[in-house]
Design an enzyme around this catalytic site. Structure first.
Site, mmCIF file in Angstrom:
data_model
loop_
_atom_site.group_PDB
_atom_site.id
_atom_site.type_symbol
_atom_site.label_atom_id
_atom_site.label_comp_id
_atom_site.label_asym_id
_atom_site.label_seq_id
_atom_site.Cartn_x
_atom_site.Cartn_y
_atom_site.Cartn_z
ATOM 1 N N LEU A 54 0.829 -1.209 0.000
ATOM 2 C CA LEU A 54 0.000 0.000 0.000
ATOM 3 C C LEU A 54 0.865 1.261 0.000
ATOM 4 O O LEU A 54 0.552 2.242 -0.688
ATOM 5 C CB LEU A 54 -0.926 0.001 1.220
ATOM 6 C CG LEU A 54 -2.053 -1.041 1.206
ATOM 7 C CD1 LEU A 54 -2.754 -1.073 2.561
ATOM 8 C CD2 LEU A 54 -3.058 -0.734 0.100
ATOM 9 N N LYS A 78 -4.399 -9.506 16.820
ATOM 10 C CA LYS A 78 -4.904 -10.116 18.039
ATOM 11 C C LYS A 78 -3.775 -10.814 18.791
ATOM 12 O O LYS A 78 -2.918 -11.463 18.184
ATOM 13 C CB LYS A 78 -6.011 -11.130 17.722
ATOM 14 C CG LYS A 78 -7.354 -10.500 17.337
ATOM 15 C CD LYS A 78 -8.427 -11.557 17.228
ATOM 16 C CE LYS A 78 -9.766 -10.958 16.828
ATOM 17 N NZ LYS A 78 -10.284 -10.019 17.824
ATOM 18 N N GLU A 172 -7.600 -8.951 7.118
ATOM 19 C CA GLU A 172 -8.831 -8.190 6.901
ATOM 20 C C GLU A 172 -8.458 -6.735 6.624
ATOM 21 O O GLU A 172 -7.745 -6.110 7.422
ATOM 22 C CB GLU A 172 -9.740 -8.273 8.124
ATOM 23 C CG GLU A 172 -11.064 -7.544 7.934
ATOM 24 C CD GLU A 172 -11.917 -7.550 9.188
ATOM 25 O OE1 GLU A 172 -13.123 -7.836 9.076
ATOM 26 O OE2 GLU A 172 -11.375 -7.279 10.279
ATOM 27 N N ALA A 184 -17.408 6.313 11.975
ATOM 28 C CA ALA A 184 -17.285 4.954 12.513
ATOM 29 C C ALA A 184 -16.574 4.952 13.866
ATOM 30 O O ALA A 184 -16.955 4.211 14.778
ATOM 31 C CB ALA A 184 -16.540 4.059 11.526
#
Length: 231
Positions: A54, A78, A172, A184
């Site tokens: 990216l 996580k 994700e 959000a």
């Protein structure tokens, strides 16, 4: 503290586990924690692969078009404790194999863009990489959630080249505009605020805010396209 003692100590801090095992079983769980740490390294490496790509795309746009489509990139991973806790909650085996098979949200990246068109451009470029496999995608921009939430979600299987093997890990990726991210983030804070319940009236207000923000996003997109046409 030795490595083994460290992992045993981790187990003692997992209440759902610590109360149900004896001392002899803790060493077995310590080995499991170690395996989860290795899994965490794999997923962390997959995050770095995507972030690097990216950043390369963003730099290329800066050189070619004198602008940066990506405003910010954030990532999350996580912990082994969190992964084990989620497996327990789902009633699944406490193994790395079970985690890889059943949990697709262990590694995550959030990309904020300036314009809606940038979101779809990035989605297209991610899809063109022949070593990335898109497992799942959801367009919550064209079809927002009932709450008003807008974002583009992808789960991409990413190759990671380790010292002796090549492995794959799903990442994700959430891609949204700065305005979508603003809404959000605040909605998440309010939704999970323990001291207050979200009433239907507040939910309706949040939805109105999301719709107004979406209108602003579209207006900014139109202004940007007009300016591009004048150059």
């Amino acid at each position: 503290m030795s490595e083994k003692d460290f992992y045993v100590d981790v187990i003692d801090n997992l209440p759902a586990i610590a109360g149900n095992v004896n001392e002899s079983m803790k060493e077995q769980f310590a080995q499991t924690i170690y395996e989860f740490l290795q899994l965490q390294h794999l997923y962390d490496s997959a995050i770095e692969v995507v972030k690097t790509y990216l950043n390369i795309l963003d730099s290329e746009f800066s050189v070619k078009f004198q602008r940066n489509p990506i405003h910010n990139i954030e990532s999350r991973l996580k912990s082994p404790q969190s992964i084990i806790g989620k497996l327990q909650k789902k009633g699944l085996p406490l193994t790395t194999e079970s985690a890889r098979k059943n949990l697709l949200d262990m590694a995550g990246i959030r990309v904020t863009c300036c314009y809606i068109s940038d979101i779809y451009a990035i989605v297209e470029m991610l899809g063109r990489r022949d070593d990335f496999t898109i497992i799942k995608k959801k367009d919550y921009i064209k079809k927002p959630k009932a709450s008003g939430y807008r974002s583009y979600h992808l789960i991409v299987n990413v190759p990671v080249y380790l010292s002796t093997t090549k492995q794959f890990a799903p990442v994700e990726i959430q891609i949204r505009t700065i305005a979508m991210d603003f809404w959000a983030s605040l909605e998440h804070q309010l939704k999970y605020k323990p001291s207050a319940a979200i009433t239907p009236e507040i939910s309706a207000e949040l939805k109105e805010c999301a719709d107004r923000i979406a209108e602003t996003d579209m207006q900014m997109q139109r202004i940007y396209m007009e300016i591009q046409g004048l150059e």
